[in-house]
Design a protein around this motif. Structure first.
Motif, PDB file in Angstrom:
ATOM      1  N   UNK A  28       0.834  -1.204   0.000  1.00  0.00           N
ATOM      2  CA  UNK A  28       0.000   0.000   0.000  1.00  0.00           C
ATOM      3  C   UNK A  28       0.869   1.253   0.000  1.00  0.00           C
ATOM      4  N   UNK A  29       0.254   2.392  -0.182  1.00  0.00           N
ATOM      5  CA  UNK A  29       0.974   3.661  -0.304  1.00  0.00           C
ATOM      6  C   UNK A  29       1.939   3.898   0.853  1.00  0.00           C
ATOM      7  N   UNK A  30       1.552   3.564   2.061  1.00  0.00           N
ATOM      8  CA  UNK A  30       2.422   3.748   3.228  1.00  0.00           C
ATOM      9  C   UNK A  30       2.840   2.419   3.846  1.00  0.00           C
ATOM     10  N   UNK A  31       2.757   1.334   3.112  1.00  0.00           N
ATOM     11  CA  UNK A  31       3.141   0.023   3.613  1.00  0.00           C
ATOM     12  C   UNK A  31       4.651  -0.136   3.666  1.00  0.00           C
ATOM     13  N   UNK A  32       5.139  -1.232   4.257  1.00  0.00           N
ATOM     14  CA  UNK A  32       6.583  -1.419   4.432  1.00  0.00           C
ATOM     15  C   UNK A  32       7.358  -1.561   3.123  1.00  0.00           C
ATOM     16  N   UNK A  33       6.713  -1.975   2.042  1.00  0.00           N
ATOM     17  CA  UNK A  33       7.398  -2.143   0.760  1.00  0.00           C
ATOM     18  C   UNK A  33       6.998  -1.075  -0.247  1.00  0.00           C
ATOM     19  N   UNK A  34       6.411   0.021   0.210  1.00  0.00           N
ATOM     20  CA  UNK A  34       5.882   1.032  -0.705  1.00  0.00           C
ATOM     21  C   UNK A  34       6.967   1.719  -1.524  1.00  0.00           C
ATOM     22  N   UNK A  35       8.190   1.782  -1.023  1.00  0.00           N
ATOM     23  CA  UNK A  35       9.263   2.482  -1.735  1.00  0.00           C
ATOM     24  C   UNK A  35      10.170   1.528  -2.496  1.00  0.00           C
ATOM     25  N   UNK A  36       9.791   0.262  -2.593  1.00  0.00           N
ATOM     26  CA  UNK A  36      10.599  -0.725  -3.311  1.00  0.00           C
ATOM     27  C   UNK A  36       9.899  -1.122  -4.606  1.00  0.00           C
ATOM     28  N   UNK A  37      10.683  -1.597  -5.551  1.00  0.00           N
ATOM     29  CA  UNK A  37      10.123  -2.133  -6.790  1.00  0.00           C
ATOM     30  C   UNK A  37      10.951  -3.356  -7.180  1.00  0.00           C
ATOM     31  N   UNK A  38      10.665  -3.923  -8.315  1.00  0.00           N
ATOM     32  CA  UNK A  38      11.392  -5.118  -8.739  1.00  0.00           C
ATOM     33  C   UNK A  38      12.840  -4.818  -9.106  1.00  0.00           C
ATOM     34  N   UNK A  39      13.159  -3.550  -9.421  1.00  0.00           N
ATOM     35  CA  UNK A  39      14.523  -3.229  -9.828  1.00  0.00           C
ATOM     36  C   UNK A  39      15.277  -2.320  -8.848  1.00  0.00           C
ATOM     37  N   UNK A  40      14.674  -1.957  -7.720  1.00  0.00           N
ATOM     38  CA  UNK A  40      15.388  -1.143  -6.739  1.00  0.00           C
ATOM     39  C   UNK A  40      14.855  -1.415  -5.343  1.00  0.00           C
ATOM     40  N   UNK A  41      15.717  -1.135  -4.371  1.00  0.00           N
ATOM     41  CA  UNK A  41      15.327  -1.263  -2.969  1.00  0.00           C
ATOM     42  C   UNK A  41      15.729   0.020  -2.264  1.00  0.00           C
ATOM     43  N   UNK A  42      14.839   0.556  -1.469  1.00  0.00           N
ATOM     44  CA  UNK A  42      15.119   1.765  -0.701  1.00  0.00           C
ATOM     45  C   UNK A  42      15.014   1.416   0.771  1.00  0.00           C
ATOM     46  N   UNK A  43      16.087   1.667   1.511  1.00  0.00           N
ATOM     47  CA  UNK A  43      16.074   1.400   2.948  1.00  0.00           C
ATOM     48  C   UNK A  43      15.045   2.297   3.638  1.00  0.00           C
TER      49      UNK A  43
END
Length: 66
Positions: A28-43
């Motif tokens: 979801x928009x504010x979920x734990x994986x909201x800033x990640x995608x299949x090609x990048x990871x954001x801490x």
């Protein structure tokens, strides 16, 4: 063969109440994986921390050993 106890809820309830909502909430928009995608990871940003006041720490059972 999967055995199920009589006291166990039907599998459909587990699917509806637990398995189905969790992936949606995670992405979801504010979920734990909201800033990640299949090609990048954001801490994730660290949560703010405030120290407990000394009078609160003194009330803890193991305050003498700290």
């Amino acid at each position: 063969m999967v055995l199920q106890r009589v006291s166990d809820p039907p599998a459909g309830i587990w699917w509806r109440d637990h398995l189905d909502p969790h992936p949606a909430a995670s992405g979801a928009e504010y979920g734990p994986f909201s800033r990640c995608s299949t090609d990048r990871h954001t801490e994730p940003r660290p949560l703010p921390v405030e120290l407990a006041p000394p009078q609160v720490i003194a009330q803890l059972p193991d305050a003498d050993s700290a």
